[in-house]
Design a protein around this motif. Structure first.
Motif, PDB file in Angstrom:
ATOM      1  N   SER A  63      25.277 -15.273 -57.612  1.00  0.00           N
ATOM      2  CA  SER A  63      24.730 -16.950 -57.402  1.00  0.00           C
ATOM      3  C   SER A  63      25.523 -17.385 -56.771  1.00  0.00           C
ATOM      4  CB  SER A  63      25.493 -17.442 -58.584  1.00  0.00           C
ATOM      5  OG  SER A  63      26.612 -17.052 -59.063  1.00  0.00           O
ATOM      6  N   GLN A  64      24.977 -18.163 -55.910  1.00  0.00           N
ATOM      7  CA  GLN A  64      25.477 -19.152 -54.797  1.00  0.00           C
ATOM      8  C   GLN A  64      26.038 -20.576 -54.698  1.00  0.00           C
ATOM      9  OE1 GLN A  64      23.988 -17.976 -50.852  1.00  0.00           O
ATOM     10  NE2 GLN A  64      24.392 -19.985 -49.753  1.00  0.00           N
ATOM     11  N   GLU A  65      26.403 -21.346 -54.953  1.00  0.00           N
ATOM     12  CA  GLU A  65      26.656 -22.474 -55.200  1.00  0.00           C
ATOM     13  C   GLU A  65      27.431 -23.453 -54.037  1.00  0.00           C
ATOM     14  OE1 GLU A  65      28.280 -23.265 -59.423  1.00  0.00           O
ATOM     15  OE2 GLU A  65      26.440 -21.932 -59.788  1.00  0.00           O
ATOM     16  N   VAL A  66      27.238 -24.564 -53.910  1.00  0.00           N
ATOM     17  CA  VAL A  66      27.816 -25.792 -52.923  1.00  0.00           C
ATOM     18  C   VAL A  66      28.851 -25.560 -53.796  1.00  0.00           C
ATOM     19  CG1 VAL A  66      28.228 -27.748 -51.726  1.00  0.00           C
ATOM     20  CG2 VAL A  66      26.064 -26.991 -51.540  1.00  0.00           C
ATOM     21  N   PHE A  67      30.209 -25.732 -52.710  1.00  0.00           N
ATOM     22  CA  PHE A  67      31.410 -26.260 -52.968  1.00  0.00           C
ATOM     23  C   PHE A  67      32.534 -27.305 -52.637  1.00  0.00           C
ATOM     24  CE2 PHE A  67      36.501 -25.460 -53.052  1.00  0.00           C
ATOM     25  CZ  PHE A  67      36.552 -25.758 -54.911  1.00  0.00           C
ATOM     26  N   ILE A  78      34.597 -16.461 -52.915  1.00  0.00           N
ATOM     27  CA  ILE A  78      33.922 -15.243 -53.617  1.00  0.00           C
ATOM     28  C   ILE A  78      34.261 -14.800 -55.028  1.00  0.00           C
ATOM     29  CG2 ILE A  78      32.921 -12.829 -52.769  1.00  0.00           C
ATOM     30  CD1 ILE A  78      34.093 -13.901 -49.711  1.00  0.00           C
ATOM     31  N   PHE A  79      33.526 -14.230 -55.752  1.00  0.00           N
ATOM     32  CA  PHE A  79      34.421 -13.753 -56.880  1.00  0.00           C
ATOM     33  C   PHE A  79      33.127 -12.278 -57.121  1.00  0.00           C
ATOM     34  CE2 PHE A  79      34.844 -18.264 -58.028  1.00  0.00           C
ATOM     35  CZ  PHE A  79      35.974 -17.670 -58.362  1.00  0.00           C
ATOM     36  N   GLY A 156      32.968 -25.770 -48.622  1.00  0.00           N
ATOM     37  CA  GLY A 156      32.166 -24.802 -48.767  1.00  0.00           C
ATOM     38  C   GLY A 156      30.798 -23.707 -50.219  1.00  0.00           C
ATOM     39  N   TRP A 157      31.228 -22.721 -49.933  1.00  0.00           N
ATOM     40  CA  TRP A 157      30.226 -22.284 -51.132  1.00  0.00           C
ATOM     41  C   TRP A 157      31.070 -21.711 -52.149  1.00  0.00           C
ATOM     42  CZ3 TRP A 157      24.800 -23.238 -50.407  1.00  0.00           C
ATOM     43  CH2 TRP A 157      25.039 -23.645 -49.871  1.00  0.00           C
ATOM     44  N   THR A 158      30.595 -21.239 -53.291  1.00  0.00           N
ATOM     45  CA  THR A 158      31.066 -20.385 -54.681  1.00  0.00           C
ATOM     46  C   THR A 158      30.573 -19.541 -54.343  1.00  0.00           C
ATOM     47  OG1 THR A 158      31.593 -22.066 -55.110  1.00  0.00           O
ATOM     48  CG2 THR A 158      31.427 -19.972 -56.121  1.00  0.00           C
ATOM     49  N   LEU A 159      31.098 -17.614 -54.779  1.00  0.00           N
ATOM     50  CA  LEU A 159      29.552 -16.805 -54.127  1.00  0.00           C
ATOM     51  C   LEU A 159      29.924 -16.085 -55.186  1.00  0.00           C
ATOM     52  CD1 LEU A 159      29.054 -16.213 -50.491  1.00  0.00           C
ATOM     53  CD2 LEU A 159      27.850 -17.533 -51.293  1.00  0.00           C
ATOM     54  N   VAL A 160      29.141 -15.284 -56.258  1.00  0.00           N
ATOM     55  CA  VAL A 160      29.461 -14.690 -57.228  1.00  0.00           C
ATOM     56  C   VAL A 160      28.615 -13.269 -57.086  1.00  0.00           C
ATOM     57  CG1 VAL A 160      29.358 -13.781 -59.510  1.00  0.00           C
ATOM     58  CG2 VAL A 160      29.731 -16.513 -59.104  1.00  0.00           C
ATOM     59  N   PHE A 161      29.427 -12.216 -56.679  1.00  0.00           N
ATOM     60  CA  PHE A 161      28.813 -10.863 -56.076  1.00  0.00           C
ATOM     61  C   PHE A 161      28.682  -9.615 -57.431  1.00  0.00           C
ATOM     62  CE2 PHE A 161      29.579 -11.668 -52.188  1.00  0.00           C
ATOM     63  CZ  PHE A 161      27.753 -12.121 -51.518  1.00  0.00           C
TER      64      PHE A 161
END
Length: 164
Positions: A63-67, A78-79, A156-161
């Motif tokens: 997932s990629q969401e605006v933070f 980043i998670f 910024g962004w919240t990214l979950v890999f």
């Protein structure tokens, strides 16, 4: 009666008189200027903590969401998760932009999440992120956010890999 050598000549130097010292030779074992110490063992290198993620397993973007947080600024959050959604501490994440490179690591802020890492972006840069192994996520820029009273700020962004 033993004849002695004449005293060495003296010479004035900057208001002081310098007298050369004439050494004497002794017989027997010469004195050691420093005591001999036993050899000090070379310390062994410390082990670098290895990531808990399986080596060579790529991460994919889940997932990629605006933070948006006016106090945090343009933060890239980043998670990293394994296939069972468990957080993965100790994994290197490469962040690249036209002006440079940075390596960040998950697990340095366990109070947020053991699989968490963050990076403060500049609004003028475009970023590429590559967690551990696998393809990089490109084209990341700081995002414009706005409060309820229409005040604008950089987010910024919240990214979950995850590992598949």
């Amino acid at each position: 009666f033993t004849p002695s050598a004449p005293p060495p000549p003296t010479r004035p130097v900057g208001g002081a008189t310098v007298v050369p010292v004439v050494g004497t030779q002794t017989t027997g074992t010469p004195a050691t200027p420093f005591p001999t110490l036993p050899p000090t063992p070379t310390p062994l290198p410390t082990r670098t903590p290895q990531p808990e993620a399986p080596i060579g397993v790529p991460f994919v973007l889940r997932s990629q969401e605006v933070f948006c947080d006016p106090e945090a600024g343009p933060l890239l959050r980043i998670f990293l998760r394994d296939a069972e959604s468990n957080p993965l501490p100790g994994v290197e994440i490469a962040v690249h932009w036209l002006g440079g490179d940075e390596r960040i690591y998950t697990g340095l802020k366990p109070d947020i999440d053991p699989g968490y890492a963050d990076f403060l972006m500049s609004p003028d840069e475009v970023y590429q992120v590559r967690p551990g192994y696998g393809a990089a996520l490109t084209g990341l820029r700081a995002r414009e956010c706005q409060t309820e009273d229409d005040t604008r700020y950089w987010g910024g962004w919240t990214l979950v890999f995850v590992q598949p």
